[in-house]
Design a protein around this motif. Structure first.
Motif, short mmCIF file in Angstrom:
data_model
loop_
_atom_site.label_atom_id
_atom_site.label_comp_id
_atom_site.label_asym_id
_atom_site.label_seq_id
_atom_site.Cartn_x
_atom_site.Cartn_y
_atom_site.Cartn_z
N ILE A 57 -9.32 25.73 -20.32
CA ILE A 57 -9.14 24.31 -20.07
C ILE A 57 -10.23 23.47 -20.73
CG2 ILE A 57 -7.90 24.66 -17.89
CD1 ILE A 57 -10.49 23.63 -16.50
N LEU A 58 -9.93 22.18 -20.82
CA LEU A 58 -10.89 21.26 -21.40
C LEU A 58 -11.32 20.25 -20.32
CD1 LEU A 58 -12.23 19.86 -23.98
CD2 LEU A 58 -10.19 18.43 -23.98
N VAL A 59 -12.62 19.98 -20.28
CA VAL A 59 -13.14 18.99 -19.33
C VAL A 59 -13.79 17.86 -20.12
CG1 VAL A 59 -14.78 18.59 -17.45
CG2 VAL A 59 -13.56 20.78 -17.59
N VAL A 60 -13.54 16.62 -19.69
CA VAL A 60 -14.20 15.47 -20.33
C VAL A 60 -15.11 14.80 -19.30
CG1 VAL A 60 -13.83 13.13 -21.20
CG2 VAL A 60 -12.46 15.01 -22.11
N LEU A 75 -7.05 14.02 -26.15
CA LEU A 75 -7.28 15.45 -25.91
C LEU A 75 -6.54 16.00 -24.70
CD1 LEU A 75 -11.12 15.54 -26.64
CD2 LEU A 75 -9.26 16.18 -28.17
N ASP A 76 -6.07 15.10 -23.82
CA ASP A 76 -5.32 15.52 -22.64
C ASP A 76 -6.05 16.62 -21.85
OD1 ASP A 76 -3.20 15.70 -20.86
OD2 ASP A 76 -2.25 17.30 -22.02
N PRO A 77 -7.28 16.31 -21.37
CA PRO A 77 -8.05 17.36 -20.68
C PRO A 77 -7.43 17.70 -19.32
CG PRO A 77 -9.12 15.24 -20.45
CD PRO A 77 -7.94 15.01 -21.35
N ALA A 78 -7.84 18.87 -18.80
CA ALA A 78 -7.36 19.23 -17.47
C ALA A 78 -8.15 18.48 -16.41
CB ALA A 78 -7.50 20.73 -17.27
N LEU A 79 -9.41 18.15 -16.74
CA LEU A 79 -10.28 17.53 -15.74
C LEU A 79 -11.16 16.46 -16.39
CD1 LEU A 79 -11.68 17.52 -12.91
CD2 LEU A 79 -13.12 19.39 -13.72
N VAL A 80 -11.29 15.32 -15.69
CA VAL A 80 -12.22 14.28 -16.13
C VAL A 80 -13.24 14.07 -15.02
CG1 VAL A 80 -12.48 11.86 -16.82
CG2 VAL A 80 -10.45 13.13 -17.52
N LEU A 81 -14.51 14.14 -15.37
CA LEU A 81 -15.57 13.83 -14.42
C LEU A 81 -16.00 12.41 -14.73
CD1 LEU A 81 -17.45 17.23 -14.87
CD2 LEU A 81 -16.03 16.58 -12.92
N LEU A 82 -15.65 11.50 -13.86
CA LEU A 82 -15.76 10.08 -14.19
C LEU A 82 -16.74 9.36 -13.28
CD1 LEU A 82 -14.61 7.57 -15.67
CD2 LEU A 82 -12.72 7.58 -14.05
N ASP A 83 -17.75 8.77 -13.90
CA ASP A 83 -18.74 8.00 -13.14
C ASP A 83 -18.10 6.72 -12.61
OD1 ASP A 83 -21.15 7.21 -12.13
OD2 ASP A 83 -21.86 6.33 -14.01
N LEU A 84 -18.47 6.36 -11.40
CA LEU A 84 -17.84 5.18 -10.80
C LEU A 84 -18.44 3.87 -11.32
CD1 LEU A 84 -15.80 4.24 -8.62
CD2 LEU A 84 -17.69 4.24 -7.02
N ASN A 85 -19.77 3.84 -11.41
CA ASN A 85 -20.41 2.59 -11.85
C ASN A 85 -20.95 2.72 -13.27
OD1 ASN A 85 -20.12 1.16 -9.35
ND2 ASN A 85 -21.64 2.60 -8.54
N VAL A 111 -13.68 22.94 -11.43
CA VAL A 111 -13.09 23.54 -12.63
C VAL A 111 -11.95 24.49 -12.24
CG1 VAL A 111 -13.54 25.21 -14.47
CG2 VAL A 111 -15.07 23.27 -14.13
N GLU A 112 -12.20 25.30 -11.21
CA GLU A 112 -11.16 26.26 -10.78
C GLU A 112 -9.92 25.51 -10.30
OE1 GLU A 112 -10.97 29.44 -11.40
OE2 GLU A 112 -12.85 29.04 -12.42
N GLN A 113 -10.17 24.44 -9.57
CA GLN A 113 -9.05 23.63 -9.05
C GLN A 113 -8.25 23.04 -10.20
OE1 GLN A 113 -10.70 20.74 -6.40
NE2 GLN A 113 -8.75 19.70 -6.14
N ALA A 114 -8.96 22.55 -11.23
CA ALA A 114 -8.28 21.94 -12.38
C ALA A 114 -7.51 23.00 -13.16
CB ALA A 114 -9.30 21.26 -13.29
N ARG A 115 -8.12 24.20 -13.23
CA ARG A 115 -7.46 25.30 -13.94
C ARG A 115 -6.13 25.63 -13.26
NH1 ARG A 115 -10.58 28.86 -17.04
NH2 ARG A 115 -12.41 28.75 -15.73
#
Ligand SMILES: Nc1ncnc2c1ncn2[C@@H]1O[C@H](COP(=O)(O)OP(=O)(O)OP(=O)(O)O)[C@@H](O)[C@H]1O
Ligand SMILES: [Mg+2]
Length: 490
Positions: free
Chosen positions: A25-28, A67-77, A136-140
């Motif tokens: 998987i890909l993470v952004v 890229l259509d990643p499986a997971l995005v870790l996104l900062d709120l502010n 990551v496991e959850q996104a996978r």
């Protein structure tokens, strides 16, 4: 390269111990704090996960789109664009990416808002290595389920196809049933339907399902032929039959002998050709132009038209005897607007087809694009839908077709949804009925609609909506207060 004694490692774990499916998987990561992005990079690297990142929210969005990643870790502010806004953009376009909001200041309101907008999780900084591994496991797992759903959808298309015709609406299943029943026996068949409903596809299916499958199928578009040459093309001619007939010519009936001939746009035949065709159908003989000798032919005849043949008969343009003859077996193809259940299945089918043709991985439609495609009336039927999806796939940069990838005509239908013919008054009435349907309570309904109770009662009276006060409502009416107070509401 593999060492046979060493078990292959997947995501840093041995296969037997890997609880999640082994997709790569890909993470952004999107965060304006570079040290956090570095931290993600080192942890994800140790987990064997591909990783891309951006400190710029707009650039991050671009990464997600392309890229259509499986997971995005996104900062709120973040500066430039709020994390919730980025989330909204992602959710509007992409249905499979998991988005986890990461925040330095936990607030229950924002957490609720983020989840409501489609975030998968809401996590406080600092994010532990364990937590990251869990995400990551959850996104996978989610990516695996999504892929499984995609392949099931593809299988579903195979199930709901007869030859190359796709459909699972009750109307199309009836057509499939009829085709299968007539194909082994018919000698002539007439296919009716608006332009683009699949008449040619059905003609080909009839041939392929018939016992003549291995023989020839001649396709003749009666509207596209030069009038003076129609008879020669259908029935053939002998050398010298007319000026310019320099040699013998085999007609389509003779060419397809033993097989099938498809006469498309049959209503465009001239009366003279209609009567010759009738003779062929009745006697199974063709007269080549310039030949005194009739020739026996044995062909199945499938005719099609998008015109109303009974009307053409009434106005004297089409021979009634030919019509009766052709009409013995009739297949009517419903317009797409009358079988909306087929729209998304067809969209998926064309998405796969054009994705392959343009060598692009197009994964699906955004929810709002789906709504628009389903709400549109499709005057050009399946052909129009095919063209719309083809164009969108060709121009697409990301992996999901969004509203902006659709033509204006289709896009506009999203604004009005399935109620595309609503007037303002209708819309007001629909809003009232829907809100009352959800709340079952007039006080709450007024609040949800942002109008005063008095106004709600006036509207109910105006539209003749009969709604009884519920027990809760009576209680609420006696002891509730509204914010803003009723007098400040319209
Ligand atoms: N049910 C269907 N499943 C898959 N593809 C379809 C279906 N119906 C139509 N198509 C596709 O739509 C396009 C138009 O279909 P077709 O040419 O058979 O329509 P038609 O009714 O003959 O139209 P016209 O009256 O304009 O000639 C073709 O590319 C065909 O493959
Ligand atoms: Mg056609």
């Amino acid at each position: 390269m593999g060492n046979s004694t060493e078990p292959e490692k997947i995501g840093g774990q041995e296969p037997g111990k890997c609880s999640a499916p082994p997709e790569q998987i890909l993470v952004v990561g999107i965060d304006d704090d570079a040290t956090i992005l570095e931290f993600y990079k080192s942890v994800l690297g140790s987990l064997g996960v591909r990783y891309e990142s951006s400190e710029e929210p707009a650039r991050g969005l671009e990464l997600v789109e392309t890229l259509d990643p499986a997971l995005v870790l996104l900062d709120l502010n973040m500066e430039g664009m709020d994390g919730l806004e980025v989330l909204e953009h992602i959710r509007a376009r992409n249905i499979q990416t998991q988005v986890v909001m990461i925040t330095g200041n936990y607030s229950i309101e924002t957490a609720v808002e983020a989840i409501r907008q489609g975030a998968t999780d809401y996590v406080c900084k600092p994010v532990s290595i364990e937590k990251l591994r869990g995400l990551v496991e959850q996104a996978r797992l989610a990516a695996h389920h999504f892929q499984r759903a995609e392949s099931l959808e593809k299988e579903l298309i195979q199930v709901f196809a007869l030859e190359a015709i796709i459909g699972h609406s009750p109307r199309m299943l009836e057509v499939f049933d009829l085709l299968q029943r007539i194909a082994p026996h018919f000698r002539t068949a007439l296919i009716l339907g608006e332009t683009g409903t699949g008449k040619e596809l059905v003609a080909r299916a009839l041939h392929n399902l018939s016992p003549r499958k291995a023989q020839r199928l001649a396709v003749c578009n009666c509207a596209a032929m030069v009038e003076s040459l129609v008879e020669s093309q259908l029935f053939g001619h002998r050398k010298g039959a007319f000026t310019g007939a320099l040699e013998d010519r085999v007609g389509l009936f003779e060419w397809a002998n033993g097989g099938t001939i498809f006469l498309d746009e049959i209503a465009d035949l001239t009366p003279a050709t209609q009567s010759k065709l009738l003779r062929v159908l009745e006697n199974r003989e063709v007269h080549k132009l310039g030949s005194p000798q009739p020739q026996h032919v044995d062909v199945l005849v499938v005719a099609a038209t998008s015109r109303d043949l009974s009307q053409e008969v009434k106005s004297g343009k089409f021979r009634p005897d030919l019509w009766y003859r052709l009409n013995m077996v009739q297949v009517e193809l419903p317009p797409l607007r009358d079988r909306r259940d087929d729209i998304l299945l067809l969209c998926r089918h064309f998405l796969d087809k054009f994705g392959e043709e343009y060598a692009k991985e197009v994964r699906g439609f955004s929810p709002r694009a789906q709504n628009a495609l389903q709400a549109y009336t499709w005057p050009g039927n399946v052909r129009e839908l095919e063209n719309v999806i083809g164009r969108a796939c060709m121009l697409l940069r990301g992996k999901f077709i969004d509203l902006d990838d659709l033509p204006d005509s289709v896009k506009e239908s999203a604004l009005s949804g399935s109620d595309s013919t609503l007037t303002m008054q209708d819309a007001e009435k629909v809003a009232l009925l829907r809100t009352l349907g959800v709340t079952k309570n007039r006080v709450l309904a007024a609040r949800m609609l942002g109008i005063s109770r008095a106004k709600l009662y006036r509207l109910l009276e105006k539209y003749g909506i009969d709604s009884e006060a519920s027990a809760d409502e009576k209680q609420e009416e006696s002891d509730s207060f509204t914010f803003p107070p009723d007098e400040h509401l319209p």
